[in-house]
Design a protein around this motif. Structure first.
Motif, PDB file in Angstrom:
ATOM      1  N   ALA A 208      62.437  81.961 -16.824  1.00  0.00           N
ATOM      2  CA  ALA A 208      63.321  81.055 -16.084  1.00  0.00           C
ATOM      3  C   ALA A 208      64.782  81.381 -16.328  1.00  0.00           C
ATOM      4  O   ALA A 208      65.647  81.096 -15.484  1.00  0.00           O
ATOM      5  CB  ALA A 208      63.031  79.611 -16.470  1.00  0.00           C
ATOM      6  N   THR A 209      65.096  81.986 -17.481  1.00  0.00           N
ATOM      7  CA  THR A 209      66.479  82.311 -17.810  1.00  0.00           C
ATOM      8  C   THR A 209      66.843  83.748 -17.440  1.00  0.00           C
ATOM      9  O   THR A 209      67.967  84.169 -17.700  1.00  0.00           O
ATOM     10  CB  THR A 209      66.714  82.115 -19.319  1.00  0.00           C
ATOM     11  N   GLN A 210      65.909  84.471 -16.849  1.00  0.00           N
ATOM     12  CA  GLN A 210      66.136  85.875 -16.522  1.00  0.00           C
ATOM     13  C   GLN A 210      66.292  86.056 -15.018  1.00  0.00           C
ATOM     14  O   GLN A 210      65.694  85.311 -14.230  1.00  0.00           O
ATOM     15  CB  GLN A 210      64.970  86.725 -17.043  1.00  0.00           C
ATOM     16  N   PRO A 211      67.093  87.023 -14.588  1.00  0.00           N
ATOM     17  CA  PRO A 211      67.306  87.223 -13.155  1.00  0.00           C
ATOM     18  C   PRO A 211      66.067  87.780 -12.473  1.00  0.00           C
ATOM     19  O   PRO A 211      65.234  88.444 -13.098  1.00  0.00           O
ATOM     20  CB  PRO A 211      68.456  88.228 -13.113  1.00  0.00           C
ATOM     21  N   ASP A 212      65.963  87.494 -11.182  1.00  0.00           N
ATOM     22  CA  ASP A 212      64.880  88.051 -10.384  1.00  0.00           C
ATOM     23  C   ASP A 212      65.193  89.487  -9.996  1.00  0.00           C
ATOM     24  O   ASP A 212      66.361  89.905  -9.948  1.00  0.00           O
ATOM     25  CB  ASP A 212      64.687  87.235  -9.106  1.00  0.00           C
ATOM     26  N   TYR A 213      64.133  90.226  -9.676  1.00  0.00           N
ATOM     27  CA  TYR A 213      64.274  91.553  -9.079  1.00  0.00           C
ATOM     28  C   TYR A 213      64.037  91.438  -7.578  1.00  0.00           C
ATOM     29  O   TYR A 213      63.151  90.699  -7.137  1.00  0.00           O
ATOM     30  CB  TYR A 213      63.279  92.536  -9.691  1.00  0.00           C
ATOM     31  N   GLU A 214      64.824  92.158  -6.825  1.00  0.00           N
ATOM     32  CA  GLU A 214      64.681  92.141  -5.376  1.00  0.00           C
ATOM     33  C   GLU A 214      63.555  93.081  -4.944  1.00  0.00           C
ATOM     34  O   GLU A 214      63.191  94.007  -5.668  1.00  0.00           O
ATOM     35  CB  GLU A 214      65.998  92.564  -4.711  1.00  0.00           C
ATOM     36  N   PRO A 215      62.992  92.866  -3.750  1.00  0.00           N
ATOM     37  CA  PRO A 215      61.993  93.806  -3.243  1.00  0.00           C
ATOM     38  C   PRO A 215      62.569  95.224  -3.208  1.00  0.00           C
ATOM     39  O   PRO A 215      63.698  95.432  -2.756  1.00  0.00           O
ATOM     40  CB  PRO A 215      61.723  93.296  -1.823  1.00  0.00           C
TER      41      PRO A 215
END
Length: 289
Positions: free
Chosen positions: A260-267
């Motif tokens: 929850a505290t980490q950024p998402d990766y984009e497709p």
């Protein structure tokens, strides 16, 4: 696709039972609808051998899907129950998340009962009976994958309490819908969204555009996905047994807190630590953009 919708009302529509199930209405299918199923089935089964995991084709035969016409859910469920204890139930469309997970947790797979029109053979936004049954049902005859689907449903009910459905949906997307599996030095298809699509069945294995990345639970749950086109990343599992093991042995509550505290990766994005099986060019996605 993931047959849930966060926006629909929890009250079932007219004609549906409290659990959102309906009668399949098999006797109401027109000859043209059976012909559409047969056309889709013939096209996919002609090109999948050598591309799909063997367990999928074994499941097609075990479930009796190789018989002409749209399958009758009653007869289909009888065969599945004998193999792995699963059954297939008709629903009018997308269902609320709690309903979907409750069914999976009790080995009930819900499927739409309508079939696409002849002019929609190559693309349909909402999953129809061909996607739901041809794409999903064969692997419900495989013991480890059948157990994984039940475990996913149980995990979904817990994720509702944690407010983590979006994270868990990514796991479903990149495994159940668009997963690849290792076969020696090669990859094979197993995700329902791929095996029910003629175009993506070729794209996922043959096209130089997408990345093919070794499966990692945390990585998958941090990765966004596309719902309107071919995937830019495919994740490759080692085996159904390993996928089930990771799902059962992982305590998801602290995992949800961690990511929850980490950024998402984009497709299409690669991440540090990725086990890259194929580094894609992303040419297909770039041309579309």
């Amino acid at each position: 696709m993931l047959k849930t919708d966060q926006t629909i009302e929890p009250t079932p529509p007219p004609g549906a039972a409290a659990d959102w199930t309906i009668d399949q209405g098999w006797e109401s299918y027109a000859p043209a609808e059976h012909a559409t199923w047969d056309r889709l089935f013939a096209r996919q089964t002609a090109m999948l051998p050598g591309r799909v995991v063997p367990a999928f084709l074994e499941g097609v035969a075990l479930a009796g899907l190789d018989r002409p016409g749209i399958p009758d859910f009653g007869a289909l469920s009888e065969r599945l129950m004998k193999a792995t204890g699963w059954q297939v139930l008709a629903v009018p469309g997308l269902v609320p998340e709690p309903v979907f997970f409750e069914h999976l947790a009790h080995r009930r797979f819900v499927a739409g009962n309508f079939i696409r029109r002849p002019d929609q053979l190559d693309y349909l936004q909402e999953p129809d009976i061909f996607h739901d049954v041809f794409g999903h049902v064969p692997l419900l005859a495989h013991p480890a994958f059948a157990d994984y689907m039940q475990a996913y449903g149980e995990g979904g009910l817990r994720a509702l309490e944690k407010g983590a459905i979006d994270r868990l949906a990514r796991l479903y997307w990149y495994t159940v819908e668009f997963g690849l599996i290792r076969d020696g030095d090669d990859c094979r298809l197993y995700g329902a969204g791929i095996v029910s699509s003629y175009g993506e069945s070729m794209f996922a294995l043959d096209d130089p555009s997408p990345n093919r990345i070794g499966f990692d639970l945390r990585r998958v749950m941090r990765t966004r996905y596309r719902i309107d086109d071919y995937q830019q990343n495919y994740f490759v599992i080692d085996s159904f047994d390993d996928l089930l093991r990771q799902t059962i042995e992982t305590d998801f509550a602290p995992l949800y807190q961690e990511i929850a505290t980490q950024p998402d990766y984009e497709p299409g994005e690669l991440a540090p630590g990725d086990v890259i099986i194929t580094r894609g060019t992303q040419a297909y996605a770039l041309a579309k953009d």
